[in-house]
Enzyme design. Structure first.
Site, PDB file in Angstrom:
ATOM      1  N   GLU A  69      12.042  -4.111  -1.107  1.00 51.30           N
ATOM      2  CA  GLU A  69      12.290  -2.858  -1.820  1.00 51.30           C
ATOM      3  C   GLU A  69      11.875  -2.971  -3.284  1.00 51.30           C
ATOM      4  O   GLU A  69      12.157  -3.962  -3.941  1.00 51.30           O
ATOM      5  CB  GLU A  69      13.786  -2.504  -1.748  1.00 51.30           C
ATOM      6  CG  GLU A  69      14.298  -2.268  -0.339  1.00 51.30           C
ATOM      7  CD  GLU A  69      13.722  -1.000   0.297  1.00 51.30           C
ATOM      8  OE1 GLU A  69      13.170  -0.150  -0.429  1.00 51.30           O
ATOM      9  OE2 GLU A  69      13.827  -0.874   1.539  1.00 51.30           O
ATOM     10  N   CYS A 117      23.060  -0.253   1.668  1.00 53.04           N
ATOM     11  CA  CYS A 117      22.025  -1.192   1.216  1.00 53.04           C
ATOM     12  C   CYS A 117      21.593  -0.906  -0.214  1.00 53.04           C
ATOM     13  O   CYS A 117      21.556  -1.804  -1.065  1.00 53.04           O
ATOM     14  CB  CYS A 117      20.809  -1.153   2.145  1.00 53.04           C
ATOM     15  SG  CYS A 117      21.127  -1.995   3.705  1.00 53.04           S
TER      16      CYS A 117
HETATM   17  N1  PCA Z   1      21.510  -1.257   6.637  1.00 48.00           N
HETATM   18  C1  PCA Z   1      22.164  -0.123   6.001  1.00 48.00           C
HETATM   19  C2  PCA Z   1      23.486  -0.639   5.497  1.00 48.00           C
HETATM   20  C3  PCA Z   1      23.674  -1.957   6.160  1.00 48.00           C
HETATM   21  C4  PCA Z   1      22.382  -2.295   6.756  1.00 48.00           C
HETATM   22  O1  PCA Z   1      22.085  -3.345   7.301  1.00 48.00           O
HETATM   23  C5  PCA Z   1      21.304   0.535   4.933  1.00 48.00           C
HETATM   24  O2  PCA Z   1      20.068   0.491   5.036  1.00 48.00           O
HETATM   25  O3  PCA Z   1      21.845   1.101   3.987  1.00 48.00           O
END
Ligand code: PCA
Length: 210
Positions: free
Chosen positions: A80, A143
């Site tokens: 990201e 996340c």
């Molecule tokens: N994915 C979610 C929250 C926990 C995870 O593994 C997300 O992309 O926010």
């Protein structure tokens, strides 16, 4: 030697398993280029996830932090670029909370950039045969919440770098998927590159219009 901290999440949204938590556990106790790795599974809960992460930062004083999460529907590995200062949950978290359009830090900046070499990580993953691409949004669920809170904390800790990478699903969990062994190997590759590229990222055209 200051360790590397790798976090993943517990299952959420009705899933039985979360590849990110599995990878964090698999890497716990291993080493990358001789640097010890601490793996930690975070609750998929707004607030509590960040408290757990901050306690681990204080306890272990890592030199580098990579937080991981599941992004079902995405292919492979997606480091990201940016965390935004918003919680906006499409589904309730594991404690039943569903914040809508809420700032994560009332007086914090709109966003924080990853301080990991995301382009170099993508290039190394592709060289090793893994699908990978830069992502320009970590969403607005737990996340992104953890990514923003991590960078907000690291902004006050000189020299400690960190970022977030989403992983695809595991086989049986939807498509596209990769087996756990490939996810673990890919995260090891990403970490090794992040440790070596301390200054500038590489110039790789991986921008998107979507
Ligand atoms: N994915 C979610 C929250 C926990 C995870 O593994 C997300 O992309 O926010």
């Amino acid at each position: 030697m200051k360790p590397i901290l790798v976090t993943g999440f517990e299952p959420f949204g009705g899933d039985r398993i979360n590849p990110s938590g599995e990878v964090a556990q698999a890497l716990h106790g291993s080493a990358i280029d001789g640097v010890p790795v601490i793996g930690l599974v975070l609750p998929c809960v707004f607030g509590a996830a960040l408290h757990t992460l901050r306690a681990a930062l204080a306890a272990h004083r890592p030199q580098l932090v990579l937080a991981l999460g599941l992004a079902a529907g995405r292919e492979g590995f997606t480091p990201e670029r940016i965390a935004i200062n918003r919680d906006d949950a499409r589904i309730p978290d594991n404690a039943g909370a569903q914040p809508i359009d809420r700032p994560i830090a009332a007086r914090g900046p709109a966003a924080h950039f990853s301080t990991l070499p995301i382009k170099a990580m993508v290039a190394a993953l592709r060289d090793a045969g893994h699908p990978a691409g830069v992502s320009n949004s970590a969403g607005t669920f737990v996340c992104n919440h953890v990514f923003y809170g991590l960078m907000q904390t690291l902004a006050r800790q000189r020299g400690v770098r960190g970022g977030f990478m989403h992983l695809c699903a595991l086989p049986g969990q939807g498509e596209p998927a990769l087996p756990l062994a490939a996810l673990v190997e890919g995260v090891r590759i990403a970490l090794a590159v992040a440790m070596r590229h301390r200054d500038a990222d590489i110039a790789l055209a991986d921008g998107r219009i979507d």
